[in-house]
Design an enzyme around this catalytic site. Structure first.
Site, PDB file in Angstrom:
ATOM      1  N   GLY A   1       0.797  -1.224   0.000  1.00 40.10           N
ATOM      2  CA  GLY A   1       0.000   0.000   0.000  1.00 40.10           C
ATOM      3  C   GLY A   1       0.822   1.262   0.000  1.00 40.10           C
ATOM      4  O   GLY A   1       0.296   2.348   0.250  1.00 40.10           O
TER       5      GLY A   1
ATOM      6  N   GLU B   1       4.958  -5.991   1.220  1.00 44.42           N
ATOM      7  CA  GLU B   1       4.309  -6.423  -0.029  1.00 44.42           C
ATOM      8  C   GLU B   1       3.977  -5.256  -0.950  1.00 44.42           C
ATOM      9  O   GLU B   1       2.808  -4.988  -1.224  1.00 44.42           O
ATOM     10  CB  GLU B   1       3.018  -7.172   0.310  1.00 44.42           C
ATOM     11  N   PRO B   2       4.968  -4.555  -1.485  1.00 39.17           N
ATOM     12  CA  PRO B   2       4.655  -3.457  -2.397  1.00 39.17           C
ATOM     13  C   PRO B   2       4.198  -3.976  -3.758  1.00 39.17           C
ATOM     14  O   PRO B   2       4.760  -4.944  -4.275  1.00 39.17           O
ATOM     15  CB  PRO B   2       6.000  -2.723  -2.525  1.00 39.17           C
TER      16      PRO B   2
ATOM     17  N   ARG C   1      -9.228   3.241 -13.249  1.00 42.73           N
ATOM     18  CA  ARG C   1      -9.020   3.833 -11.926  1.00 42.73           C
ATOM     19  C   ARG C   1      -9.715   5.184 -11.730  1.00 42.73           C
ATOM     20  O   ARG C   1     -10.265   5.419 -10.655  1.00 42.73           O
ATOM     21  CB  ARG C   1      -7.528   3.920 -11.603  1.00 42.73           C
TER      22      ARG C   1
ATOM     23  N   TYR D   1     -12.087   5.064  -8.562  1.00 41.36           N
ATOM     24  CA  TYR D   1     -11.642   5.751  -7.340  1.00 41.36           C
ATOM     25  C   TYR D   1     -11.536   7.255  -7.509  1.00 41.36           C
ATOM     26  O   TYR D   1     -11.029   7.928  -6.612  1.00 41.36           O
ATOM     27  CB  TYR D   1     -10.238   5.268  -6.912  1.00 41.36           C
TER      28      TYR D   1
ATOM     29  N   CYS E   1     -18.977   4.115 -23.656  1.00 41.90           N
ATOM     30  CA  CYS E   1     -20.325   4.672 -23.537  1.00 41.90           C
ATOM     31  C   CYS E   1     -20.686   4.963 -22.084  1.00 41.90           C
ATOM     32  O   CYS E   1     -21.643   4.399 -21.547  1.00 41.90           O
ATOM     33  CB  CYS E   1     -21.317   3.714 -24.168  1.00 41.90           C
ATOM     34  N   GLU E   2     -19.904   5.808 -21.436  1.00 41.96           N
ATOM     35  CA  GLU E   2     -20.174   6.235 -20.064  1.00 41.96           C
ATOM     36  C   GLU E   2     -19.641   7.659 -19.930  1.00 41.96           C
ATOM     37  O   GLU E   2     -18.515   7.932 -20.347  1.00 41.96           O
ATOM     38  CB  GLU E   2     -19.386   5.391 -19.052  1.00 41.96           C
TER      39      GLU E   2
ATOM     40  N   TYR F   1      -2.094  -1.657 -11.882  1.00 40.48           N
ATOM     41  CA  TYR F   1      -3.566  -1.682 -11.865  1.00 40.48           C
ATOM     42  C   TYR F   1      -4.176  -1.073 -13.119  1.00 40.48           C
ATOM     43  O   TYR F   1      -5.196  -0.394 -13.060  1.00 40.48           O
ATOM     44  CB  TYR F   1      -4.108  -0.992 -10.601  1.00 40.48           C
TER      45      TYR F   1
HETATM   46  C1  LIG Z   1      -3.073  -5.206  -3.089  1.00 37.27           C
HETATM   47  C2  LIG Z   1      -2.263  -5.780  -2.004  1.00 37.27           C
HETATM   48  C3  LIG Z   1      -0.941  -5.374  -1.854  1.00 37.27           C
HETATM   49  C4  LIG Z   1      -0.287  -4.325  -2.705  1.00 37.27           C
HETATM   50  O1  LIG Z   1      -0.903  -3.089  -2.636  1.00 37.27           O
HETATM   51  P1  LIG Z   1      -0.196  -1.836  -3.353  1.00 37.27           P
HETATM   52  O2  LIG Z   1      -1.109  -0.712  -3.051  1.00 37.27           O
HETATM   53  O3  LIG Z   1      -0.127  -2.151  -4.799  1.00 37.27           O
HETATM   54  O4  LIG Z   1       1.155  -1.725  -2.751  1.00 37.27           O
HETATM   55  C5  LIG Z   1      -0.193  -5.979  -0.859  1.00 37.27           C
HETATM   56  N1  LIG Z   1      -0.727  -6.924  -0.057  1.00 37.27           N
HETATM   57  C6  LIG Z   1      -2.004  -7.332  -0.171  1.00 37.27           C
HETATM   58  C7  LIG Z   1      -2.519  -8.370   0.726  1.00 37.27           C
HETATM   59  C8  LIG Z   1      -2.816  -6.770  -1.139  1.00 37.27           C
HETATM   60  O5  LIG Z   1      -4.085  -7.163  -1.249  1.00 37.27           O
END
Ligand SMILES: *Cc1c(COP(=O)(O)O)cnc(C)c1O
Length: 452
Positions: free
Chosen positions: A266, A308-309, A348, A352, A379-380, A409
């Site tokens: 995230g 987890e990037p 996106r 969002y 068509c939106e 994404y």
């Molecule tokens: C989507 C996700 C990520 C990566 O999120 P980013 O915003 O792309 O960094 C990491 N871990 C889990 C469990 C996720 O669902």
């Protein structure tokens, strides 16, 4: 990758090379931009538009930056941001692990022989097939997210060859991000709530399958993922403290010391000029210190950290190329520039309200800028790519636009809405372009329509 003060301007187009363009981007003559040593206008001419361009060196450099900032940690790339076989190869070569969240993503990893022990399987609702495939390939860890799943996994696992699991905990930390991607708070579908006691129940359930003669599961650690586009480091620190407190409780209650702590991803990326980027160095320093201190207080050994990037690895490596199809000037209201893609290749903004920027490439101009809104061909009315951007007043059909920061994404969330074929992914490196994913054809689309 520095934080910048946002300078909003309706008259200055984004400079050709900025924090949100790939690191190899350079200005070329005739207003063009070269990425990985290849001119974008040349890619458009060769492969057509729309097209996603991906800078291999940028992806690899960001993967290396994570390893350098957190040498003690496991860096697991979140494959859902963008996945194809070449990308998995780069991730593997740079020493990262891989997060997958479906049997389909796992199948790609398997296809290129990505080491099973470096795969982490996620998902709030895994199918029986996902679970079977993960067990068959021997993935390193499964992140369990419901009581049903724990039972399902334990029953399917080979007794005596326990599957390592992490428990996905909802730590109740609000990362102040868009509701559609806020996953650390209580009222959303992911994880076991810490405050409601669901996380403690899940621990009990997993340990029931572990502390027996022929264990089916092995609790390797705790996991949380707070959401996406997070700029604050403090929320990760708070989540780490809460999870380590839970680890201490598990040790006290069951005598089990967990070796792993996964703080999810995230990490934010700036999409427009002046947007703040995530401060990886500060994250590394802060999280390391907070974990060390909390473990000292609870007299726990320091667990191995996993991060987890997804977006932070691949977003800035991508540039999308579009051709202007038509324009509509509504005096006093807005000028619309319609391109040959849209929400099918970039959902996106519609999902969002995400902001993007765009710029003319492949043609030099001295025309003044005026605000224009770039829209797609679907068509939106919500099919918008970028709102109120400064674009040259002599912009016309046939011109090329480049939209930066589109590596994450985009392709992975692309659709075929309106029977529009998905764009190719073209990798660039050292002056060479190559197709990673070819353009979808109408034959591809029609192949699934099997009955009259
Ligand atoms: C989507 C996700 C990520 C990566 O999120 P980013 O915003 O792309 O960094 C990491 N871990 C889990 C469990 C996720 O669902």
């Amino acid at each position: 990758m520095k934080n910048q003060v946002r300078v909003s301007s309706t008259t200055t187009p984004w400079p050709l090379t900025t924090t949100m363009t790939p690191s190899s981007a350079t200005a070329a003559d005739e207003g063009d931009l070269a990425v990985g040593g290849v001119r974008l206008a040349e890619i458009a001419a060769t492969y057509g538009t729309p097209a996603y361009v991906l800078d291999e060196a940028d992806v690899r450099a960001r993967a290396r930056a994570y390893r350098a900032a957190l040498p003690e940690a496991e860096i697991a790339y979140a494959g859902k941001a963008f996945l194809c076989r070449a990308m998995i190869g780069w991730i593997q070569a740079e020493g990262l692990s891989l997060d997958v969240c479906s049997g389909g993503e796992l199948a790609l990893a398997r296809h290129v022989g990505f080491p099973a022990e470096r795969i982490v399987l996620h998902g709030n609702a895994k199918t029986p097939r996902d679970v079977q495939d993960a067990l068959a390939y021997g993935v390193g860890r499964v992140v369990v997210d419901s009581t049903y799943e724990i039972t399902q996994l334990a029953v399917a696992a080979h007794p005596g060859r326990p599957q390592k699991v992490l428990i996905r905990v909802t730590p109740g930390v609000d990362a102040h991000t868009h509701a559609a991607v806020a996953t650390g708070i209580e009222d959303q579908k992911f994880g076991f709530s810490l405050s409601a006691g669901a996380a403690a129940d899940a621990v009990r359930q997993v340990l029931h399958w572990q502390l027996t003669e022929r264990p089916a599961l092995e609790l390797a650690g705790l996991h949380c993922h707070l959401g996406s586009q997070i700029t604050s480091v403090d929320v990760f620190a708070e989540a780490a403290r809460r999870l380590i407190a839970l680890m201490a409780w598990i040790r006290d209650e069951y005598g089990v010391v967990l070796p792993e702590l996964d703080l999810g991803g995230g990490h934010a990326v700036g999409y427009c000029d002046g947007d703040p980027d995530f401060d990886l160095e500060q994250y590394a320093r802060t999280v390391r210190a907070v974990i060390a201190k909390a473990c000292r207080q609870h007299r726990l050994p320091v667990p191995r950290l996993t991060v987890e990037p997804g977006r932070a690895i691949v977003a800035r490596a991508g540039v999308t190329l579009y051709r202007v199809l038509t324009m509509k000037r509504n005096p006093g209201i807005r000028t619309f520039v319609a391109v040959d893609g849209g929400m099918s290749d970039n959902p996106r903004p519609a999902l969002y309200g995400s902001a993007y920027t765009a710029r003319l490439i492949g043609r030099a101009t001295t025309a003044a800028s005026e605000p224009m809104t770039v829209v797609g061909r679907h068509c939106e009315a919500g099919d918008v790519i970028a709102r109120d951007l400064p674009l040259p007043s002599d912009l016309r059909p046939g011109d090329l636009l480049a939209v930066p920061c589109t590596g994450a994404y985009q392709h992975s969330m692309a659709s075929t809405y309106n029977q529009v074929c998905r764009p190719p992914v073209i990798a660039v490196r050292d002056g060479v372009a190559r197709v990673l994913i070819r353009r979808e054809t109408l034959e591809d689309l029609q192949a699934r329509d099997v009955s009259l």
